[in-house]
Design a protein around this motif. Structure first.
Motif, PDB file in Angstrom:
ATOM      1  N   THR A 189       0.833  -1.207   0.000  1.00  0.00           N
ATOM      2  CA  THR A 189       0.000   0.000   0.000  1.00  0.00           C
ATOM      3  C   THR A 189       0.858   1.243   0.000  1.00  0.00           C
ATOM      4  O   THR A 189       0.618   2.188  -0.757  1.00  0.00           O
ATOM      5  CB  THR A 189      -0.937  -0.001   1.234  1.00  0.00           C
ATOM      6  N   GLN A 190       1.888   1.250   0.831  1.00  0.00           N
ATOM      7  CA  GLN A 190       2.785   2.403   0.898  1.00  0.00           C
ATOM      8  C   GLN A 190       3.451   2.634  -0.453  1.00  0.00           C
ATOM      9  O   GLN A 190       3.544   3.768  -0.926  1.00  0.00           O
ATOM     10  CB  GLN A 190       3.842   2.203   1.976  1.00  0.00           C
ATOM     11  N   ALA A 191       3.902   1.570  -1.105  1.00  0.00           N
ATOM     12  CA  ALA A 191       4.570   1.697  -2.407  1.00  0.00           C
ATOM     13  C   ALA A 191       3.635   2.304  -3.446  1.00  0.00           C
ATOM     14  O   ALA A 191       4.067   3.124  -4.268  1.00  0.00           O
ATOM     15  CB  ALA A 191       5.080   0.341  -2.871  1.00  0.00           C
ATOM     16  N   LEU A 192       2.358   1.920  -3.431  1.00  0.00           N
ATOM     17  CA  LEU A 192       1.398   2.474  -4.395  1.00  0.00           C
ATOM     18  C   LEU A 192       1.209   3.975  -4.185  1.00  0.00           C
ATOM     19  O   LEU A 192       1.198   4.745  -5.151  1.00  0.00           O
ATOM     20  CB  LEU A 192       0.052   1.754  -4.282  1.00  0.00           C
ATOM     21  N   TYR A 193       1.066   4.392  -2.930  1.00  0.00           N
ATOM     22  CA  TYR A 193       0.916   5.825  -2.650  1.00  0.00           C
ATOM     23  C   TYR A 193       2.173   6.589  -3.055  1.00  0.00           C
ATOM     24  O   TYR A 193       2.101   7.675  -3.635  1.00  0.00           O
ATOM     25  CB  TYR A 193       0.598   6.074  -1.169  1.00  0.00           C
ATOM     26  N   ILE A 194       3.333   6.027  -2.752  1.00  0.00           N
ATOM     27  CA  ILE A 194       4.595   6.701  -3.081  1.00  0.00           C
ATOM     28  C   ILE A 194       4.777   6.816  -4.583  1.00  0.00           C
ATOM     29  O   ILE A 194       5.157   7.877  -5.091  1.00  0.00           O
ATOM     30  CB  ILE A 194       5.784   5.990  -2.414  1.00  0.00           C
ATOM     31  N   LEU A 195       4.498   5.745  -5.318  1.00  0.00           N
ATOM     32  CA  LEU A 195       4.667   5.782  -6.775  1.00  0.00           C
ATOM     33  C   LEU A 195       3.765   6.829  -7.407  1.00  0.00           C
ATOM     34  O   LEU A 195       4.190   7.609  -8.267  1.00  0.00           O
ATOM     35  CB  LEU A 195       4.393   4.400  -7.375  1.00  0.00           C
ATOM     36  N   ASP A 196       2.510   6.875  -6.975  1.00  0.00           N
ATOM     37  CA  ASP A 196       1.573   7.864  -7.490  1.00  0.00           C
ATOM     38  C   ASP A 196       2.048   9.280  -7.156  1.00  0.00           C
ATOM     39  O   ASP A 196       2.036  10.175  -7.999  1.00  0.00           O
ATOM     40  CB  ASP A 196       0.185   7.602  -6.895  1.00  0.00           C
ATOM     41  N   ALA A 197       2.502   9.470  -5.918  1.00  0.00           N
ATOM     42  CA  ALA A 197       2.977  10.792  -5.493  1.00  0.00           C
ATOM     43  C   ALA A 197       4.267  11.184  -6.202  1.00  0.00           C
ATOM     44  O   ALA A 197       4.472  12.365  -6.524  1.00  0.00           O
ATOM     45  CB  ALA A 197       3.184  10.808  -3.979  1.00  0.00           C
ATOM     46  N   LEU A 198       5.138  10.223  -6.469  1.00  0.00           N
ATOM     47  CA  LEU A 198       6.385  10.511  -7.173  1.00  0.00           C
ATOM     48  C   LEU A 198       6.092  11.008  -8.584  1.00  0.00           C
ATOM     49  O   LEU A 198       6.690  11.977  -9.052  1.00  0.00           O
ATOM     50  CB  LEU A 198       7.274   9.269  -7.202  1.00  0.00           C
ATOM     51  N   GLU A 199       5.142  10.356  -9.254  1.00  0.00           N
ATOM     52  CA  GLU A 199       4.751  10.803 -10.594  1.00  0.00           C
ATOM     53  C   GLU A 199       4.182  12.224 -10.548  1.00  0.00           C
ATOM     54  O   GLU A 199       4.560  13.091 -11.333  1.00  0.00           O
ATOM     55  CB  GLU A 199       3.712   9.850 -11.185  1.00  0.00           C
ATOM     56  N   ARG A 200       3.296  12.476  -9.588  1.00  0.00           N
ATOM     57  CA  ARG A 200       2.672  13.797  -9.453  1.00  0.00           C
ATOM     58  C   ARG A 200       3.731  14.867  -9.144  1.00  0.00           C
ATOM     59  O   ARG A 200       3.736  15.943  -9.742  1.00  0.00           O
ATOM     60  CB  ARG A 200       1.631  13.718  -8.321  1.00  0.00           C
ATOM     61  N   THR A 201       4.645  14.555  -8.229  1.00  0.00           N
ATOM     62  CA  THR A 201       5.679  15.520  -7.839  1.00  0.00           C
ATOM     63  C   THR A 201       6.648  15.778  -8.984  1.00  0.00           C
ATOM     64  O   THR A 201       6.977  16.936  -9.281  1.00  0.00           O
ATOM     65  CB  THR A 201       6.446  15.012  -6.598  1.00  0.00           C
ATOM     66  N   GLN A 202       7.104  14.721  -9.658  1.00  0.00           N
ATOM     67  CA  GLN A 202       8.052  14.921 -10.760  1.00  0.00           C
ATOM     68  C   GLN A 202       7.410  15.681 -11.913  1.00  0.00           C
ATOM     69  O   GLN A 202       8.081  16.511 -12.545  1.00  0.00           O
ATOM     70  CB  GLN A 202       8.640  13.594 -11.210  1.00  0.00           C
TER      71      GLN A 202
END
Length: 148
Positions: free
Chosen positions: A120-133
């Motif tokens: 679950t943490q990895a999914l949130y991080i991946l989505d946030a990484l895309e949004r932030t980048q």
């Protein structure tokens, strides 16, 4: 594969492992059918990207993590939260592996509050990484050569 060839490869593995442990440098390309295709030694250079502009860009941004039950949706608490493999109080990964996180979500991914399961943490991080980048690219803080 003959025993002689296997023995030679095991000696090479030992040599490469010893070199990695002492110098942190090696390269090995293996094909399961044909064995070792090529090997060489090269210096492994660890590049640490540090950018005050990227870190400061988090100020006033919406949280990119948005973890239910943790997110406070307060842009005043948003910071650049490092999410790469070298994370912790004294070891930070590159600023390019970080997300905009409010204080609540930052606490959640750092394990200071309820611990999320790894998937679950990895999914949130991946989505946030895309949004932030995407935000950093649009702001010109990360430049992708050849993009239009």
């Amino acid at each position: 594969m003959s025993l002689d060839k296997l023995f030679d490869q095991n000696k090479l593995f030992d040599q490469i492992a010893a070199d990695l442990m002492s110098n942190g440098k090696a390269f090995l390309q293996i094909d399961p059918e044909r064995g070792i295709l090529r090997h060489e030694y090269s210096e492994v250079v660890e590049l640490k990207i540090r950018s005050d502009a990227i870190r400061k860009s988090a100020r006033g941004q919406d949280c990119a993590l948005r973890i239910p039950g943790h997110c406070n949706f307060n842009p005043e608490t948003t910071v650049l939260a490092h999410v790469g493999k070298n994370i912790g109080m004294s070891m930070k990964c590159d600023d390019s592996f970080a997300v905009y996180a409010c204080s609540g979500c930052h606490d959640a991914i750092d394990g200071r509050t309820t611990v999320l399961d790894a998937g679950t943490q990895a999914l949130y991080i991946l989505d946030a990484l895309e949004r932030t980048q995407n935000h950093l690219i649009q702001a010109g803080l990360i430049v992708v050569k050849g993009s239009k």
